[in-house]
Enzyme design. Structure first.
Site, PDB file in Angstrom:
ATOM      1  N   LEU A 525       9.242  37.044   6.137  1.00 53.22           N
ATOM      2  CA  LEU A 525       9.786  37.585   7.015  1.00 53.22           C
ATOM      3  C   LEU A 525      11.047  36.771   7.420  1.00 53.22           C
ATOM      4  O   LEU A 525      12.367  38.535   7.588  1.00 53.22           O
ATOM      5  CB  LEU A 525       8.974  37.313   8.101  1.00 53.22           C
ATOM      6  CG  LEU A 525       7.844  38.293   8.252  1.00 53.22           C
ATOM      7  CD1 LEU A 525       6.731  38.507   9.318  1.00 53.22           C
ATOM      8  CD2 LEU A 525       7.489  39.987   7.568  1.00 53.22           C
ATOM      9  N   GLY A 526      11.324  35.619   7.162  1.00 49.93           N
ATOM     10  CA  GLY A 526      12.542  35.653   6.909  1.00 49.93           C
ATOM     11  C   GLY A 526      12.796  33.932   7.191  1.00 49.93           C
ATOM     12  O   GLY A 526      11.784  33.355   7.210  1.00 49.93           O
ATOM     13  N   GLY A 528      14.839  30.205   8.977  1.00 48.00           N
ATOM     14  CA  GLY A 528      15.705  29.799  10.255  1.00 48.00           C
ATOM     15  C   GLY A 528      15.929  28.756   9.852  1.00 48.00           C
ATOM     16  O   GLY A 528      15.077  28.310   9.056  1.00 48.00           O
ATOM     17  N   ALA A 529      16.302  28.064  11.157  1.00 41.64           N
ATOM     18  CA  ALA A 529      16.511  26.501  11.217  1.00 41.64           C
ATOM     19  C   ALA A 529      15.487  25.738  10.909  1.00 41.64           C
ATOM     20  O   ALA A 529      15.299  24.502  11.151  1.00 41.64           O
ATOM     21  CB  ALA A 529      18.177  26.336  12.557  1.00 41.64           C
ATOM     22  N   GLY A 531      12.444  26.741  10.137  1.00 38.44           N
ATOM     23  CA  GLY A 531      11.490  26.927   8.472  1.00 38.44           C
ATOM     24  C   GLY A 531      11.663  28.569   8.217  1.00 38.44           C
ATOM     25  O   GLY A 531      12.550  29.150   9.297  1.00 38.44           O
ATOM     26  N   VAL A 533       8.974  32.410   8.037  1.00 40.58           N
ATOM     27  CA  VAL A 533       8.079  32.864   9.111  1.00 40.58           C
ATOM     28  C   VAL A 533       7.833  33.721   7.541  1.00 40.58           C
ATOM     29  O   VAL A 533       8.229  34.347   6.766  1.00 40.58           O
ATOM     30  CB  VAL A 533       8.757  33.509   9.745  1.00 40.58           C
ATOM     31  CG1 VAL A 533       7.741  34.841  10.685  1.00 40.58           C
ATOM     32  CG2 VAL A 533       9.614  32.834  10.723  1.00 40.58           C
ATOM     33  N   LYS A 550       5.045  31.099  11.388  1.00 41.14           N
ATOM     34  CA  LYS A 550       6.749  29.710  11.094  1.00 41.14           C
ATOM     35  C   LYS A 550       5.797  28.614  10.588  1.00 41.14           C
ATOM     36  O   LYS A 550       5.013  28.039  11.441  1.00 41.14           O
ATOM     37  CB  LYS A 550       6.863  29.653  12.551  1.00 41.14           C
ATOM     38  CG  LYS A 550       8.964  29.826  12.535  1.00 41.14           C
ATOM     39  CD  LYS A 550       9.361  29.317  13.752  1.00 41.14           C
ATOM     40  CE  LYS A 550       9.676  30.271  14.020  1.00 41.14           C
ATOM     41  NZ  LYS A 550      10.809  30.764  13.354  1.00 41.14           N
ATOM     42  N   ASP A 646      19.630  28.395  20.907  1.00 48.71           N
ATOM     43  CA  ASP A 646      19.996  29.253  19.756  1.00 48.71           C
ATOM     44  C   ASP A 646      19.516  30.840  19.908  1.00 48.71           C
ATOM     45  O   ASP A 646      19.121  31.191  19.433  1.00 48.71           O
ATOM     46  CB  ASP A 646      18.899  28.412  18.485  1.00 48.71           C
ATOM     47  CG  ASP A 646      20.166  28.431  17.736  1.00 48.71           C
ATOM     48  OD1 ASP A 646      21.134  29.175  17.263  1.00 48.71           O
ATOM     49  OD2 ASP A 646      19.023  28.914  16.111  1.00 48.71           O
TER      50      ASP A 646
END
Length: 818
Positions: A525-526, A528-529, A531, A533, A550, A646
């Site tokens: 799904l995405g 990020g900083a 990890g 998802v 996540k 964040d």
């Protein structure tokens, strides 16, 4: 002329104004008006006089509700009301004007409410229809506005409810303001009933669905709810299929009135009433209602349920909910029996610490087949009745314990969604302070033993063992060993998962369970900083629930950090707010550290905000309110302060109803400082990082305020803070600089150029922009707290003129960006 003839003519002249409405066949001219409490004026009647429009007296002699009601029947039931259900005082007036249509004003002439006709349309007249709808007619007999398009709590025959429209219940039987229940026809085609939060209008999970949704075939979705003239209610699909909601047979419409009302208690009900004028005032009869049992039908994990907090719901023979406070509790508002209940005592751990035993202060009453299923914080199994009672009695947080079979669930205040029903099939042990409980308990309290009685019990048990046969002794010893073994294994299992039952009510998943739930971590799904998802689905109760898993990268594995990891997950799991993404569970197995969140169907705010189509200003402003409230909760209202570190559009998710939900809160605490994809000790993303990160100054909650300020400016302008030169000029490359430059030059309109909806709400836009500038001040001490930010956004406090945020931009620093 004779005296009798003169008298007759005089009476005729007096009655002439009152006959005008009937003679005009329901038509009301522009300029006509009605004054509340003035007996010399009559309501505007439909041609058949079945319905009336005007002021209906409510509550007391001095309050009146602008409404539509049944005129001929004795109880004169109200079916529509204006001004959000707020009554007005005597002397208030409603009239029809050519430009605004219906206008309601107070006795001093101040406008309180008006209809919303189409712009540049001139009203020719009003018309009270026999269907119960009041219509404003323009030139060429075009309908410009009608009450049917703005329903309150009732639908009438011939009325159509379009996709996106809704009904609100009243707050109570006599309070017409919007209540906690709503009926909505969703864009996906489903007609649903749900509860909502009155302060924010946040909609909780549906407790009734028409099941007219189809994710695959759009033509099979419902798009209208039709209440036809014969008394049938059905959802019409785009394929012209009809799904009947109510009964398949009804009584002749010529002899009966029909109405479908979302009652104040949350039950959607189809009523009928004989049209005879001499009928009893209480002869509205239920033909159909939904749901059958609202007490057990509401299963939303948030909100009060059918009754208030700490209350108990029971269903009566007419399928209506009755609400009552348990023993030791009383209504918070004595006039609202469907409201919250407050304890007549205080559960205090501090006070209990000075006592030799909680038994000195508290005792338990027994409630049969009663439960508050959504308030658990601990489950104990296998547990006997006495163990369950004692566990709650000795736990200062425990307000009630529920025993079902061999499981004991402990719950703490406030208790939500309470119900008493045979399907519960269990016992509730409710704690009360000794001396406070009225004498009429539901069942006699359990006789709790003191230490001396326990000693005698041991003696009796020993005597039985010594005096019984060998077979009995072996059986008793075997049962004891089996019980001890089960409890011991339960403790070992909890220790392996890293959490005892007392620590959290989150679900502990194994790595294998999450691998299966995500199909081998297949759907990404995405990133990020913290990890990657993945999308998946897990079994919760009797249904499969979509989740986002996540996988945390490079989480520290040293033993001294294990406890800290578990503690921080526990803190995140205990957060509970409508503007936060809810943590469902976790994985703490070997080298694997994963967090399982509820899935947000409408993606990130970044995709929503910076897409091809600009979202509406109303949606954007509501999203800004939601983010501010979520941050306020994290900073000041949850048990442990959480600094997000964040805040950015990628970390704001949108649920089914586009409500803003903050994600990744608290994750910064779970990872080492150097795990935010940057070579410095800075956490955050380029363009949103507060200046103090670069100066080795103490980091406080004000770093989130700074990030929120940048995000707020992005929400207002629908453009990213840092976009390079693609905007056509360096002066616009950094949004925060451009905003303040426009502010200094009195050119803020340029920030929402072409956004007509925002320009029409200019005072709010200006207020939001000034709040944003306050949030991005270089000096943290000059930034407001999130509480102050929320108050300024809502207009509760005045927003002073902000100073210059800084002399230079901090976005040029080498901060990592996802």
């Amino acid at each position: 002329m004779s005296y009798p003839l003169l008298h007759t003519l005089f009476c005729f002249l007096l009655l002439l104004p009152f006959s005008t409405v009937a003679q005009t066949n329901g038509t009301v001219d522009v300029g006509a008006s009605i004054t509340a409490g003035d007996n010399s004026t009559t309501p505007w009647l439909s041609a058949s006089q079945n319905f009336a429009f005007g002021f209906k007296q409510v509550q007391d002699n001095n309050l009146f509700l602008l409404s539509i009601w049944y005129y001929k029947i004795r109880d004169q039931t109200i079916v529509w009301y204006a001004n959000k259900g707020v009554p007005v005082s005597a002397g208030s007036k409603v009239g029809i004007t050519a430009s605004k249509g219906l206008v309601l004003s107070d006795p001093q002439g101040r406008e309180l409410w008006s209809s919303t006709p189409i712009r540049n349309q001139v009203i020719a007249n009003g018309f009270m229809r026999d269907t119960g709808s009041f219509v404003l007619v323009g030139g060429g007999s075009v309908n410009i506005w009608e009450s049917f398009k703005y329903p309150t709590d009732t639908l009438l025959p011939t009325q159509i409810m379009e996709s996106g429209e809704l009904l609100f219940s009243r707050q109570s039987e006599k309070n017409f303001s919007g209540g906690r229940f709503q009926l909505r026809l969703l864009e996906d085609g489903n007609l649903v009933l749900n509860t909502r939060d009155l302060g924010t209008n946040f909609a909780y999970d549906a407790y009734y669905k028409s099941n007219t949704v189809d994710d695959v075939n759009v033509t099979n979705r419902g798009y209208r709810v039709i209440f036809n003239e014969t008394g049938y209610i059905y959802v019409l699909k785009r394929s012209n299929q009809s799904v009947v909601l109510g009964p398949t047979t009804v009584l002749p419409s010529g002899d009966y009135y029909y109405r479908a009302t979302l009652d104040f208690d949350g039950v959607f009900t189809l009523y009928y009433h004989p049209k005879t004028e001499n009928a009893s005032p209480n002869t509205w009869t239920v033909l159909w209602s939904e749901p059958d049992n609202i007490c057990v039908g509401i299963t939303a994990s948030e909100g009060r349920g059918a009754c208030g907090f700490n209350s108990i719901c029971t269903i009566d023979d007419n399928k209506r909910p009755n609400c009552s406070c348990p023993e030791g509790f009383s209504l918070l508002d004595p006039t609202d029996k469907y409201g919250d209940c407050k304890p007549n005592f205080t559960l205090s751990c501090e006070e209990d610490d000075h006592k030799s035993s909680n038994r000195d202060l508290y005792d338990l009453s027994v409630l049969i087949d009663t439960d508050w299923p959504l308030s658990d914080y601990e489950q104990l199994k296998p547990f006997s009745e006495e163990m369950c009672r004692n566990s709650c009695l000795q736990d200062c947080f425990c307000a009630v314990a529920i025993l079902r079979q061999d499981s004991c669930w402990k719950k703490k205040l406030p208790l939500s969604n309470g119900r008493k029903d045979s399907i519960v099939n269990g016992k509730a042990f409710m704690k009360f302070r000794k001396g406070d409980l009225p004498p009429s308990t539901t069942d006699p309290p359990f006789p709790l033993r003191d230490i001396k009685k326990n000693d005698r019990t041991l003696i009796v048990v020993g005597s039985v063992l010594l005096g019984s046969s060998l077979f009995v002794n072996v059986a008793l010893l075997g049962a004891f060993c089996l019980g001890f073994s089960l409890i011991y294994q339960k403790k070992i299992l909890n220790s392996r998962h890293g959490f005892g039952a007392v620590e959290t009510n989150l679900r502990c998943f194994t790595y294998e369970e999450l691998a299966e739930a995500t199909d081998g971590f297949k759907e990404e799904l995405g990133r990020g900083a913290f990890g990657i998802v993945y999308g998946g689905a897990v079994q919760i109760g009797n249904s499969r629930t979509s989740v986002a898993v996540k996988k945390l990268d490079r989480v520290v594995q040293e033993k001294e950090r294990e406890k800290e990891f578990r503690t921080e997950v526990h803190v995140i799991g205990q957060t509970h707010h409508k503007n936060l993404v809810r943590l469902v569970g976790f994985c703490d197995q070997g080298e694997h550290r994963m967090l399982v969140y509820e899935f947000m169907s409408n993606g990130t705010l970044a995709s929503f905000l910076f897409g091809e189509t600009k979202p509406s200003w109303n949606q954007r402003s509501e999203i800004a309110f939601g983010i501010a409230r979520g941050l306020l909760y994290l900073h000041e209202e949850c048990s442990t302060q959480i600094i997000h570190c964040d805040i950015k559009p990628q970390n704001i998710l949108l649920d089914d109803y586009y409500t803003a939900r903050i994600a990744d809160f608290g994750l910064a605490k779970l990872l080492m400082i150097n795990q935010s994809q940057t070579n410095t000790g800075i956490r955050g993303t380029r363009g949103y990082v507060a200046p103090e990160w670069f100066r080795n100054k103490p980091v406080t909650a004000k770093v989130d305020v700074y990030s929120f300020g940048v995000l707020l400016l992005e929400i207002i302008t629908c453009r990213k803070n840092v976009e390079g030169s693609e905007m056509g000029g360096d002066e616009r490359a950094i949004l925060t600089d451009w905003v303040f430059d426009c502010f200094l030059k009195d050119g803020l309109h340029a920030l929402v150029e072409g956004d007509s909806e925002a320009l029409n709400d200019w005072r709010k836009v200006q207020r939001f922009l000034m709040v944003g500038i306050w949030c991005i001040q270089e000096d943290p001490s000059e930034r407001p707290t999130m509480r102050k930010v929320t108050q300024m956004l809502e207009g509760v406090v005045e927003v002073p003129v902000p100073p210059s945020p800084s002399q230079f931009s901090f976005v040029s620093h080498g901060v990592g960006e996802e």
